[in-house]
Design a protein around this motif. Sequence first.
Motif, short mmCIF file in Angstrom:
data_model
loop_
_atom_site.label_atom_id
_atom_site.label_comp_id
_atom_site.label_asym_id
_atom_site.label_seq_id
_atom_site.Cartn_x
_atom_site.Cartn_y
_atom_site.Cartn_z
N UNK A 24 0.84 -1.20 0.00
CA UNK A 24 0.00 0.00 0.00
C UNK A 24 0.87 1.25 0.00
N UNK A 25 1.90 1.28 0.86
CA UNK A 25 2.75 2.46 0.97
C UNK A 25 3.49 2.75 -0.33
N UNK A 26 3.86 1.71 -1.09
CA UNK A 26 4.56 1.91 -2.36
C UNK A 26 3.66 2.61 -3.37
N UNK A 27 2.37 2.28 -3.34
CA UNK A 27 1.43 2.92 -4.26
C UNK A 27 0.09 2.21 -4.27
N UNK A 98 -1.51 5.62 -9.78
CA UNK A 98 -1.03 4.94 -8.58
C UNK A 98 -0.32 6.00 -7.76
N UNK A 99 -0.78 6.20 -6.51
CA UNK A 99 -0.24 7.28 -5.68
C UNK A 99 0.21 6.75 -4.32
N UNK A 100 1.02 7.55 -3.65
CA UNK A 100 1.42 7.25 -2.28
C UNK A 100 0.47 8.00 -1.34
N UNK A 101 0.63 7.80 -0.04
CA UNK A 101 -0.25 8.46 0.93
C UNK A 101 -0.20 9.98 0.85
N UNK A 102 0.94 10.54 0.41
CA UNK A 102 1.05 11.99 0.31
C UNK A 102 0.70 12.51 -1.08
N UNK A 103 0.10 11.65 -1.90
CA UNK A 103 -0.37 12.07 -3.23
C UNK A 103 0.66 12.06 -4.33
N UNK A 106 3.21 6.78 -7.26
CA UNK A 106 3.67 5.55 -6.62
C UNK A 106 3.88 4.46 -7.65
N UNK A 107 4.09 3.25 -7.15
CA UNK A 107 4.28 2.10 -8.04
C UNK A 107 3.72 0.88 -7.34
#
Length: 109
Positions: A24-27, A98-103, A106-107
Motif C-alpha cells: 500500500x505504501x509503495x502505491x 497509482x499514488x502514495x499516501x502523500x499524493x 507511486x508504483x
Amino acid sequence: MPTVEVADLKDGDFLLDVREDDEWKAGHAEGALHIPISDFVARYGELTEAAPQDGRVHVICRSGGRSAQVTMYLAQQGIDAVNVDGGMQVWEAAGRPVVTDDGQPGFVL
C-alpha cells in the motif's frame, strides 16, 4: 466468482485494497479503502462503515488471488462484492493513477 475488468471501473466506484502495508505504501489507487487481508476479519467493521449501502465493493490486491478470497468471504456475508481481475498490476499497466499516501506518484510492489 464475480469479477470486473479494470477497464470497466468508473471514477467513484468503491475500491477495497487488501494488500499488505508495504504494498500500500509503495502505491495504491487514490480513494481506495485499505484493509490488509491479514487484518481483514478483525477490521471488517471498517468496511461496513465505509462501503456504500446500496453499492458494490470492488476488491483489489496485487494480481487477484487475495482479493478473490476476500470477495468470496464478502459474498458469503451478503455483500455485493466483485474481484478486480488482474489487480493492481493490471491497474498500473492500464495507465490508472497509482499514488502514495502523500499524493505523489507511486508504483505497484
